[in-house]
Design an enzyme around this catalytic site. Sequence first.
Site, PDB file in Angstrom:
ATOM      1  N   ASP A 226       0.867  -1.551   0.050  1.00  0.00           N
ATOM      2  CA  ASP A 226      -0.143  -0.174   0.376  1.00  0.00           C
ATOM      3  C   ASP A 226       1.318   0.972   0.015  1.00  0.00           C
ATOM      4  OD1 ASP A 226      -1.739  -1.948   0.379  1.00  0.00           O
ATOM      5  OD2 ASP A 226      -3.146  -0.606   1.930  1.00  0.00           O
TER       6      ASP A 226
ATOM      7  N   HIS B 211       4.919  -7.175   0.570  1.00  0.00           N
ATOM      8  CA  HIS B 211       4.428  -8.410  -0.489  1.00  0.00           C
ATOM      9  C   HIS B 211       5.084  -8.751  -1.902  1.00  0.00           C
ATOM     10  CE1 HIS B 211       1.039  -9.366   1.992  1.00  0.00           C
ATOM     11  NE2 HIS B 211       1.375  -7.574   2.505  1.00  0.00           N
TER      12      HIS B 211
ATOM     13  N   SER C  95       8.742   4.591   4.946  1.00  0.00           N
ATOM     14  CA  SER C  95      10.063   3.790   4.083  1.00  0.00           C
ATOM     15  C   SER C  95       9.515   3.281   2.577  1.00  0.00           C
ATOM     16  CB  SER C  95       9.876   2.713   4.904  1.00  0.00           C
ATOM     17  OG  SER C  95       9.097   1.780   5.639  1.00  0.00           O
TER      18      SER C  95
END
Length: 635
Positions: free
Chosen positions: A442, A498, A586
Site C-alpha cells: 500500500d 509483499h 519507508s
Amino acid sequence: MGNGNSTETKESRRSKMRKKIQNFRSRRRLSRPGSGSVSGLASQRSVSADDFAGIALLTLIGAEMKFKDKWLACVSFGEQTFRSEISDSTEKPIWNSEKKLLLEKNGPSLARISVFETNRLLKNNIVGYCELDLLDFVVQEPDSTCKSFDLLDPASSNVVGSMFVSCSVEDPVETETCFAKRILSIVDYDEDGKLSFSEFSDLMNAFGNVVAANKKEELFKAADLNGDGVVTIDELAALLAVQQEQEPIINSCPVCGEALQLDKLNAMIHMTLCFDEGTGNQMTGGFLTDRQASYGWMFKLSEWTHLSTYDVGLNTGSSASHIVVIDRKTKRLVEELIDSKIVMSMRAIYQSKIGLRLMDQGAKEILQNLSEKQGKKMNSVESAQNIPSFLEFFKDQINMAEVKYPLDHFKTFNEFFVRELKPGARPIACMDQDDVAVSAADCRLMAFQSVDDSTRFWIKGRKFSIKGLLGNDVQSDAFLDGSLVIFRLAPQDYHRFHSPVSGVIEKFVNVSGSLYTVNPIAVNSKYCNVFTENKRTIVIISTAEFGKVAFVAIGATMVGSISFVRQEGDHVKKGDELGYFSFGGSTVICVFEKDSIKIDEDLLANSARSLETLVTVGMQLGVSFPKLENCVLEP
C-alpha cells in the site's frame, strides 16, 4: 456507494448500459435523413460502455446528520474538487448545489462526496463520505430523481448520516444536438435557426483551423444535405461528427480559446460546458483535493503567508508543503497529510546547501540515534497511548474495518503500526497468471520503464545509480538498463510488504547506511542521495517470467528495523507477505531486468508528470514481455 460491487452487479450494469447505448445509436440512425456519405458515416460510429463519454449534472440536495453543525460538502472527481456553500447550523443541511462533470472516454467515473463540520478558525473536520459511480445514472429511468446514499465514517466505515443527490447523464445524441445548437447560435445573426454561407464561413474561422477555413465551400456543400442553401442544426451536427472523426475542423474552443485535443467527443463536451455552466446554485471549483476545498479562512491565510501552493508534480521549496497524489482506483487527487513543522525542517535539511553541511557535520548520526530511540519508545507499553491520536490525525486515510484485530489487541504502538489486514482485504490481480506483476505495498508509487526516466522525472540525487542502489555484493549488470518501480509507504499506510512476483528467493543482502527520510522532499533534493545512502536490504527473487527481480527494502527516519518473514530458498507466490517495516515512513524499490516487464500505461503516464499513484497491495503493476525462445512462428 463505491465500497466494492460483485462481478454480477458490474456485469448487470454494463449490460444495461450497452442496451441503452445501442438505443442511442438506433435513434441517431433514425433521426438523420438521407443516405449521403456524411449521414451514412455518422450512423456507423459506435459508442461502447467502456469508452462512454458525456456530461453528468450532479446536484447535492442535502444530508441528514446525527448532530447539529454548520456543514460543508465537497465533490472530488478526477483531478478536480468542488465545494458547496456552508449550511446553517442544523442536523439536516440543504445545499441544492449543482455541477456539470465531464465523463471522458476512459476517464474517471467515480465521484466522492465528503461532508465536513466547519470550524471558523481551525481546519474543518471530515465526518462522512460516500462514493457513487456516475455511469450508474446512465441506465436509470428518466423519472428517477433524488437518491439516498449512506455517509460512512472514513475511519471505521460506520454509517454517520445520509446524503441526498440527483444526477442525470446527457446521452451522446443529446450532447451532439445541444452542442450543434450552441455552436450554431454563435454565428446565427438573424436567429432563424439556420446558417447561411456567410454565417457558416464565420463559424469555420472561429474554429481556428486554417485548412478548414480554406475549404469552406466544400464543407458547406457537404453539410447542406438537401441542397436548400442553408445548414440546419441536424446537418451541422452530422458534419461536425464526421469531420472530427476524419479530418478535425475544430482546433480551438470558440468560447474560451483553449486548444483542443483531437478526441472529437471530449472536445465537443468541453465546448458544451463552456457554453452552459447551468442556471442553478453552482458549486465553487478551482480546487485539487477535498482537503484543500474544505479549509477555513484562517487556514487559508496561513497558507498565503507561507507562500505555499497546491500543484501536482515535482515540487521544491515552499511548494513542497503539500504532497498531492492520484488515487488509482478512483482517479481522483488526494492530499497526503504531513505536519507543517516536519515539512519546514525537511526543507531546511534536504533542500539547502546549509542542510547538506549539517549532514556532513554529524546530522546523520543524530538521525540514526533519533531513530533508534524512537524505535525503543514505540515498543514500550506506554506508546499504545499514541494510537488514538494517530488515528484521529489520519482519520480519513486509515480504515480500521480492514484491520485483522480490534484496537484493544495492540499493546504497543509498533504492534499497531505493523498491523495485519483481514483475509481478502487486498485481492491479488490475476492470481493464476505469473506473467502479471502486482504492487508490493500500500503506497504512493512511481514507475519508470528505464532508470534514465526515473532520474529525469523524479530522483534528483546527483549520484543515484543501480549499482549504487544494489551495492557491491549483488551482480547488477543485468539490471543496469532495467525498469524501476518505487513504492513509498507513508506513516498511515499498511506497513507490510509483499512479493510482486512469483519465484524463488535466491539471497538476502544487507547494506548498512543512513536513515534519511524517503519523503519526496528529500528524494527530489539534489543535495543528498537517499536511496543509495540509506540502510537497506536487497532480496533477489528468481522468476520464470521476469528473470531476476531485485526487491530493495529501504529504511528511513524513525524506521529502526526491517523484518522479513521469509528465508533464502523459499518459493513465494505474488502477493505473499515478505516482511514489514517498524514505525516511520519507508520505501521499497523493485528493479526488473531490461525488457522483462511492460509496466501499465497509467502508472507510467502519472510518473512522467512526477505524480505519485496511490495503490494497494495486489493491484496490477505490469506484464512480462514474451521471451523470444518461447515464441512460435506460424507457417
